[in-house]
Design an enzyme around this catalytic site. Structure first.
Site, PDB file in Angstrom:
ATOM      1  N   ASP A  24       0.880  -1.169   0.000  1.00 50.25           N
ATOM      2  CA  ASP A  24       0.000   0.000   0.000  1.00 50.25           C
ATOM      3  C   ASP A  24       0.924   1.228   0.000  1.00 50.25           C
ATOM      4  O   ASP A  24       2.118   1.119   0.303  1.00 50.25           O
ATOM      5  CB  ASP A  24      -0.865  -0.061   1.274  1.00 50.25           C
ATOM      6  CG  ASP A  24      -1.551   1.243   1.589  1.00 50.25           C
ATOM      7  OD1 ASP A  24      -2.277   1.742   0.711  1.00 50.25           O
ATOM      8  OD2 ASP A  24      -1.350   1.767   2.696  1.00 50.25           O
ATOM      9  N   ASP A  26      -0.199   5.168   0.856  1.00 49.31           N
ATOM     10  CA  ASP A  26      -0.471   6.189   1.881  1.00 49.31           C
ATOM     11  C   ASP A  26      -0.585   5.576   3.274  1.00 49.31           C
ATOM     12  O   ASP A  26      -1.424   4.714   3.500  1.00 49.31           O
ATOM     13  CB  ASP A  26      -1.753   6.948   1.525  1.00 49.31           C
ATOM     14  CG  ASP A  26      -1.571   7.768   0.246  1.00 49.31           C
ATOM     15  OD1 ASP A  26      -2.374   7.600  -0.683  1.00 49.31           O
ATOM     16  OD2 ASP A  26      -0.595   8.535   0.171  1.00 49.31           O
ATOM     17  N   GLY A  67      -9.847  10.344  -3.022  1.00 53.39           N
ATOM     18  CA  GLY A  67      -9.997  11.777  -2.745  1.00 53.39           C
ATOM     19  C   GLY A  67     -11.286  12.364  -3.298  1.00 53.39           C
ATOM     20  O   GLY A  67     -11.988  13.130  -2.616  1.00 53.39           O
ATOM     21  N   ARG A  70     -14.124  11.214  -1.265  1.00 60.62           N
ATOM     22  CA  ARG A  70     -14.087  11.832   0.062  1.00 60.62           C
ATOM     23  C   ARG A  70     -14.702  13.239   0.016  1.00 60.62           C
ATOM     24  O   ARG A  70     -15.472  13.622   0.879  1.00 60.62           O
ATOM     25  CB  ARG A  70     -12.632  11.896   0.525  1.00 60.62           C
ATOM     26  CG  ARG A  70     -12.435  12.114   2.007  1.00 60.62           C
ATOM     27  CD  ARG A  70     -10.987  11.820   2.395  1.00 60.62           C
ATOM     28  NE  ARG A  70     -10.661  10.430   2.111  1.00 60.62           N
ATOM     29  CZ  ARG A  70      -9.470  10.018   1.694  1.00 60.62           C
ATOM     30  NH1 ARG A  70      -8.491  10.871   1.480  1.00 60.62           N
ATOM     31  NH2 ARG A  70      -9.254   8.752   1.467  1.00 60.62           N
ATOM     32  N   HIS A  93     -10.294  18.114  -7.217  1.00 59.36           N
ATOM     33  CA  HIS A  93      -9.330  17.066  -6.885  1.00 59.36           C
ATOM     34  C   HIS A  93      -8.032  17.248  -7.685  1.00 59.36           C
ATOM     35  O   HIS A  93      -6.942  16.981  -7.175  1.00 59.36           O
ATOM     36  CB  HIS A  93      -9.932  15.684  -7.158  1.00 59.36           C
ATOM     37  CG  HIS A  93      -9.089  14.572  -6.617  1.00 59.36           C
ATOM     38  ND1 HIS A  93      -8.380  13.724  -7.414  1.00 59.36           N
ATOM     39  CD2 HIS A  93      -8.805  14.219  -5.338  1.00 59.36           C
ATOM     40  CE1 HIS A  93      -7.707  12.875  -6.661  1.00 59.36           C
ATOM     41  NE2 HIS A  93      -7.944  13.154  -5.396  1.00 59.36           N
ATOM     42  N   ARG A  94      -8.153  17.765  -8.903  1.00 58.11           N
ATOM     43  CA  ARG A  94      -6.954  18.019  -9.710  1.00 58.11           C
ATOM     44  C   ARG A  94      -6.082  19.088  -9.040  1.00 58.11           C
ATOM     45  O   ARG A  94      -4.867  18.968  -8.922  1.00 58.11           O
ATOM     46  CB  ARG A  94      -7.350  18.480 -11.123  1.00 58.11           C
ATOM     47  CG  ARG A  94      -6.238  18.477 -12.143  1.00 58.11           C
ATOM     48  CD  ARG A  94      -6.638  19.163 -13.437  1.00 58.11           C
ATOM     49  NE  ARG A  94      -6.997  20.581 -13.214  1.00 58.11           N
ATOM     50  CZ  ARG A  94      -6.106  21.532 -12.915  1.00 58.11           C
ATOM     51  NH1 ARG A  94      -4.825  21.233 -12.787  1.00 58.11           N
ATOM     52  NH2 ARG A  94      -6.492  22.795 -12.741  1.00 58.11           N
ATOM     53  N   LYS A  96      -6.140  19.822  -5.849  1.00 54.79           N
ATOM     54  CA  LYS A  96      -5.607  19.213  -4.634  1.00 54.79           C
ATOM     55  C   LYS A  96      -4.357  18.378  -4.944  1.00 54.79           C
ATOM     56  O   LYS A  96      -3.359  18.428  -4.239  1.00 54.79           O
ATOM     57  CB  LYS A  96      -6.683  18.343  -3.971  1.00 54.79           C
ATOM     58  CG  LYS A  96      -6.220  17.522  -2.791  1.00 54.79           C
ATOM     59  CD  LYS A  96      -5.878  16.091  -3.203  1.00 54.79           C
ATOM     60  CE  LYS A  96      -5.262  15.327  -2.039  1.00 54.79           C
ATOM     61  NZ  LYS A  96      -4.864  13.964  -2.440  1.00 54.79           N
ATOM     62  N   THR A 133      -2.690   0.613  -4.508  1.00 54.75           N
ATOM     63  CA  THR A 133      -3.080   1.808  -3.760  1.00 54.75           C
ATOM     64  C   THR A 133      -4.374   2.425  -4.274  1.00 54.75           C
ATOM     65  O   THR A 133      -4.782   2.164  -5.404  1.00 54.75           O
ATOM     66  CB  THR A 133      -1.976   2.885  -3.843  1.00 54.75           C
ATOM     67  OG1 THR A 133      -2.393   4.064  -3.149  1.00 54.75           O
ATOM     68  CG2 THR A 133      -1.672   3.244  -5.292  1.00 54.75           C
ATOM     69  N   THR A 134      -4.988   3.240  -3.432  1.00 53.99           N
ATOM     70  CA  THR A 134      -6.181   3.984  -3.815  1.00 53.99           C
ATOM     71  C   THR A 134      -5.813   5.328  -4.432  1.00 53.99           C
ATOM     72  O   THR A 134      -6.579   5.911  -5.191  1.00 53.99           O
ATOM     73  CB  THR A 134      -7.064   4.227  -2.574  1.00 53.99           C
ATOM     74  OG1 THR A 134      -7.332   2.977  -1.959  1.00 53.99           O
ATOM     75  CG2 THR A 134      -8.368   4.908  -2.936  1.00 53.99           C
ATOM     76  N   ASN A 139       0.504  10.748  -7.773  1.00 52.45           N
ATOM     77  CA  ASN A 139       0.915  10.886  -6.370  1.00 52.45           C
ATOM     78  C   ASN A 139       1.981   9.860  -6.001  1.00 52.45           C
ATOM     79  O   ASN A 139       2.901  10.158  -5.236  1.00 52.45           O
ATOM     80  CB  ASN A 139      -0.305  10.726  -5.452  1.00 52.45           C
ATOM     81  CG  ASN A 139      -1.206  11.937  -5.474  1.00 52.45           C
ATOM     82  OD1 ASN A 139      -0.853  12.973  -6.030  1.00 52.45           O
ATOM     83  ND2 ASN A 139      -2.390  11.808  -4.895  1.00 52.45           N
TER      84      ASN A 139
HETATM   85  C1  XBP Z   1      -5.268   6.195   0.672  1.00 52.69           C
HETATM   86  C2  XBP Z   1      -6.449   6.847   0.098  1.00 52.69           C
HETATM   87  C3  XBP Z   1      -6.256   7.975  -0.883  1.00 52.69           C
HETATM   88  C4  XBP Z   1      -5.515   9.135  -0.206  1.00 52.69           C
HETATM   89  C5  XBP Z   1      -5.677  10.425  -0.984  1.00 52.69           C
HETATM   90  O1  XBP Z   1      -4.703   5.418  -0.339  1.00 52.69           O
HETATM   91  O2  XBP Z   1      -7.567   6.460   0.409  1.00 52.69           O
HETATM   92  O3  XBP Z   1      -7.550   8.398  -1.279  1.00 52.69           O
HETATM   93  O4  XBP Z   1      -6.106   9.357   1.070  1.00 52.69           O
HETATM   94  O5  XBP Z   1      -5.221  10.247  -2.314  1.00 52.69           O
HETATM   95  P1  XBP Z   1      -3.866   4.035   0.032  1.00 52.69           P
HETATM   96  P2  XBP Z   1      -6.183  10.688  -3.544  1.00 52.69           P
HETATM   97  O6  XBP Z   1      -4.674   2.901  -0.571  1.00 52.69           O
HETATM   98  O7  XBP Z   1      -2.512   4.229  -0.605  1.00 52.69           O
HETATM   99  O8  XBP Z   1      -3.768   3.940   1.560  1.00 52.69           O
HETATM  100  O9  XBP Z   1      -6.692  12.074  -3.231  1.00 52.69           O
HETATM  101  O10 XBP Z   1      -5.284  10.620  -4.757  1.00 52.69           O
HETATM  102  O11 XBP Z   1      -7.288   9.659  -3.556  1.00 52.69           O
HETATM  103 MG    MG Z   2      -2.966   3.246   3.279  1.00 52.41          MG
END
Ligand code: XBP
Ligand code: MG
Length: 249
Positions: A24, A26, A67, A70, A93-94, A96, A133-134, A139
């Site tokens: 993963d 983040d 994002g 969210r 979001h872009r 951000k 990853t999400t 990023n």
């Molecule tokens: C975590 C997420 C992402 C980040 C923000 O990803 O849920 O949405 O919080 O990034 P991971 P974006 O699976 O790596 O823990 O704004 O690009 O979504």
């Molecule tokens: Mg994570």
């Protein structure tokens, strides 16, 4: 539920025996969520929205992965808010994401303890690496080109990001796509995650999970994990005992 402590050596064996380590991003490779939070707030201000996500609000909003999703979830909860179309949210979001890249560029977000050492050890023993990853490819590249150099992607056999699949975590889609690309079976691999959503996603693809506790998800339920570490530096020394979940194999 009290977790049974296992020696870091057991967690290190889990790592060594995996056909592939699937990371993963983040919260796992680096504590990036605080930068994401700041980037969201900068984008809101730039867009003329009087929204501000403090850490407590963001911790709750992080239950929603992605994002764009969210922002939509927060917008829906507002009693009074301007209409925001999907195109508006994509543009927000872009902006951000651009702010996030600038923040990462300042070098204020290094890899978490033990990550670089584990990646190097895995590479030295010819172990396959992947990213599930999400967040977005942009990023991932902003973070890892700074932390690992411009050729960082060459060390990963597969990289799957949030918008590459239909459903984001906790759906298993990103992990299923990684297994398909690596032509490996879930039980032969090991996912390294930091959140309950990530644990659910990897488990949904039948991949065992090693958790490293992170800033925003410390108190998530990790009962289904094979092991829970404070961070990956525990693999190198015998700093503290790791928690093995009682019913883990
Ligand atoms: C975590 C997420 C992402 C980040 C923000 O990803 O849920 O949405 O919080 O990034 P991971 P974006 O699976 O790596 O823990 O704004 O690009 O979504
Ligand atoms: Mg994570």
């Amino acid at each position: 539920m009290q977790a049974e402590a296992i020696a870091p050596a057991d967690a290190a064996e889990l790592i060594r025996n995996a056909a592939a380590l699937i990371f993963d991003v983040d919260g796992t490779l680096a504590e990036t969520e605080e930068l994401h939070r700041r980037a969201f707030n900068l984008a809101f201000a730039r867009h003329g929205l009087d929204w501000h996500w403090d850490r407590a609000a963001y911790k709750d909003l992080l239950r929603v992965t992605g994002g764009k999703e969210r922002i939509r979830a927060f917008h829906t909860r507002q009693w009074v808010a301007p209409r925001l179309s999907d195109a508006d949210i994509a543009e927000l979001h872009r902006i951000k994401t651009a702010h996030y890249a600038e923040l990462v560029e300042t070098g204020c977000c290094s890899l978490r303890p033990g990550v670089a050492e584990l990646l190097a050890a895995a590479k030295a023993r010819g172990q396959r690496l992947a990213i599930a990853t999400t967040t977005s490819h942009g990023n991932i590249d902003a973070l890892l080109s700074r932390a690992l150099g411009p050729r960082w992607a060459a060390d990963f056999g597969a990289i799957v990001a949030g918008d590459d699949v239909k459903h984001k975590k906790p759906a298993p889609d990103v992990y299923l796509e990684i297994l398909a690309r690596l032509k490996l079976d879930g039980p032969d691999c090991l996912a390294i995650e930091d959140s309950a959503n990530g644990l659910i996603a990897a488990s949904g693809a039948n991949i065992p999970v090693l958790i490293t506790r992170s800033m925003f998800f410390r108190d998530d339920d990790f009962a289904a994990a094979r092991a829970v570490l404070d961070d990956l530096s525990e693999l190198g020394g015998s700093k503290t005992k790791t928690e093995k979940q009682p019913h883990a194999q």
